[in-house]
Design a protein around this motif. Structure first.
Motif, mmCIF file in Angstrom:
data_model
loop_
_atom_site.group_PDB
_atom_site.id
_atom_site.type_symbol
_atom_site.label_atom_id
_atom_site.label_comp_id
_atom_site.label_asym_id
_atom_site.label_seq_id
_atom_site.Cartn_x
_atom_site.Cartn_y
_atom_site.Cartn_z
ATOM 1 N N ASN A 122 -29.619 -132.422 28.465
ATOM 2 C CA ASN A 122 -30.105 -132.373 29.968
ATOM 3 C C ASN A 122 -31.550 -133.202 29.918
ATOM 4 O OD1 ASN A 122 -31.310 -132.075 32.645
ATOM 5 N ND2 ASN A 122 -30.129 -130.240 32.783
ATOM 6 N N LYS A 124 -33.773 -133.824 32.081
ATOM 7 C CA LYS A 124 -34.847 -133.194 32.896
ATOM 8 C C LYS A 124 -35.438 -131.899 32.381
ATOM 9 C CE LYS A 124 -32.589 -134.936 37.263
ATOM 10 N NZ LYS A 124 -32.288 -134.756 38.459
ATOM 11 N N THR A 125 -34.593 -131.033 31.760
ATOM 12 C CA THR A 125 -35.075 -129.952 31.344
ATOM 13 C C THR A 125 -35.233 -129.867 29.696
ATOM 14 O OG1 THR A 125 -32.891 -128.959 30.920
ATOM 15 C CG2 THR A 125 -33.983 -128.498 33.360
ATOM 16 N N GLN A 126 -34.678 -130.928 29.067
ATOM 17 C CA GLN A 126 -34.859 -130.836 27.713
ATOM 18 C C GLN A 126 -33.898 -129.879 26.908
ATOM 19 O OE1 GLN A 126 -37.342 -133.062 25.920
ATOM 20 N NE2 GLN A 126 -36.465 -133.980 28.095
ATOM 21 N N GLU A 127 -32.935 -129.102 27.485
ATOM 22 C CA GLU A 127 -31.864 -128.474 26.985
ATOM 23 C C GLU A 127 -31.194 -129.400 26.208
ATOM 24 O OE1 GLU A 127 -33.834 -125.482 28.875
ATOM 25 O OE2 GLU A 127 -33.039 -127.161 29.913
ATOM 26 N N ARG A 148 -29.392 -122.130 31.210
ATOM 27 C CA ARG A 148 -29.173 -123.377 31.609
ATOM 28 C C ARG A 148 -28.314 -124.351 30.323
ATOM 29 N NH1 ARG A 148 -34.794 -123.349 33.535
ATOM 30 N NH2 ARG A 148 -35.528 -124.416 31.311
ATOM 31 N N ARG A 151 -23.359 -124.846 30.581
ATOM 32 C CA ARG A 151 -22.387 -125.783 30.917
ATOM 33 C C ARG A 151 -22.298 -126.834 29.694
ATOM 34 N NH1 ARG A 151 -22.856 -130.162 35.923
ATOM 35 N NH2 ARG A 151 -21.049 -131.313 35.419
ATOM 36 N N LEU A 152 -23.524 -127.139 29.218
ATOM 37 C CA LEU A 152 -23.389 -128.146 27.838
ATOM 38 C C LEU A 152 -22.421 -127.536 26.911
ATOM 39 C CD1 LEU A 152 -27.036 -129.143 27.783
ATOM 40 C CD2 LEU A 152 -25.041 -130.735 28.438
#
Length: 236
Positions: A122, A124-127, A148, A151-152
């Protein structure tokens, strides 16, 4: 006159690597010089003591045992410095985005295949989600906020189950919370997984997974870890 061919870059020598190793480790452990001095002195003293205890006691025997103890002390100091350098590296990258990719791509050995690039991220959030494949099956590693990552991780899990049904699948999360693994224990944890598939099956799984995976280099690497700067140098 034709341009002179550029000289290939030379690998650093043994003593240069030792100096880099020492400098890198001392930045985290200021007492390192005293530990090295102590190990050398204790080794030499132990060697001299053995020389006096083992008959026949002679000057040449005491000197020989002293030198042997000195070399043993140097070896112990070097071994301890190498271990401390690994701890220093993990302390520096703990919690930094991209640390998982660095660890699994450099610390798992030949029995596992892994990349420093995430298989899902992600921006945006760096996950990010990483993957390793070996004799223990497929391991999915989540890096970032646990909530977060759902989903990934689920997307990667479904993909693996679709193309490698029956292959052991393990999901790990890097962090310091409940049911999470610190970055320092990530590689040992993966290596301890029981071997459930043979090399032929492992190669087949890698081929199947790669066939349905997007180009890993097209995904942005989480900003934060520069492997060339955080890798603990080791003398050859």
């Amino acid at each position: 006159m034709a341009a002179r061919a550029s000289q290939p870059a030379r690998n650093p020598g043994f003593f240069s690597q030792l100096r880099t190793l020492y400098t890198f480790t001392q930045q985290s452990y200021s007492w390192l010089p005293w530990m090295l001095i102590g190990s050398v002195l204790l080794g030499a003293a132990a060697g001299v003591g053995v020389g006096f205890l083992i008959p026949p006691v002679a000057v040449w025997s005491v000197i020989l045992w002293g030198v042997t103890g000195l070399l043993a002390g140097i070896l112990v100091g070097l071994t301890l410095t190498t271990r401390l350098s690994s701890r220093a590296m993990y302390r520096r990258i703990d919690g930094v985005p991209g640390a998982t990719g660095h660890v699994i791509s450099t610390s798992l050995g030949r029995a596992w295949q892994a990349s420093e690039y995430p298989v899902g991220v992600n921006p945006k959030t760096q996950e990010a989600v990483y993957r390793a494949i070996g004799r223990g099956g497929v391991v999915i590693i989540g890096e970032g906020a646990r909530g977060r990552l759902t989903r990934l991780v689920n997307d990667e899990r479904q993909k693996i189950q679709r193309v490698a049904s029956g292959v052991p699948l393990t999901v790990l999360y890097v962090g310091h919370g409940d049911d999470e693994i610190s970055i320092a224990k990530l590689a040992p944890t993966i290596k301890k997984l029981p071997r459930k598939i043979d090399r032929a099956t492992m190669a087949a799984v890698i081929k199947r997974v790669d066939s349905v995976s997007q180009n890993l280099t097209s995904l942005p690497i989480p900003k934060g870890v520069d492997p060339t700067k955080v890798r603990a140098p080791r003398p050859r």
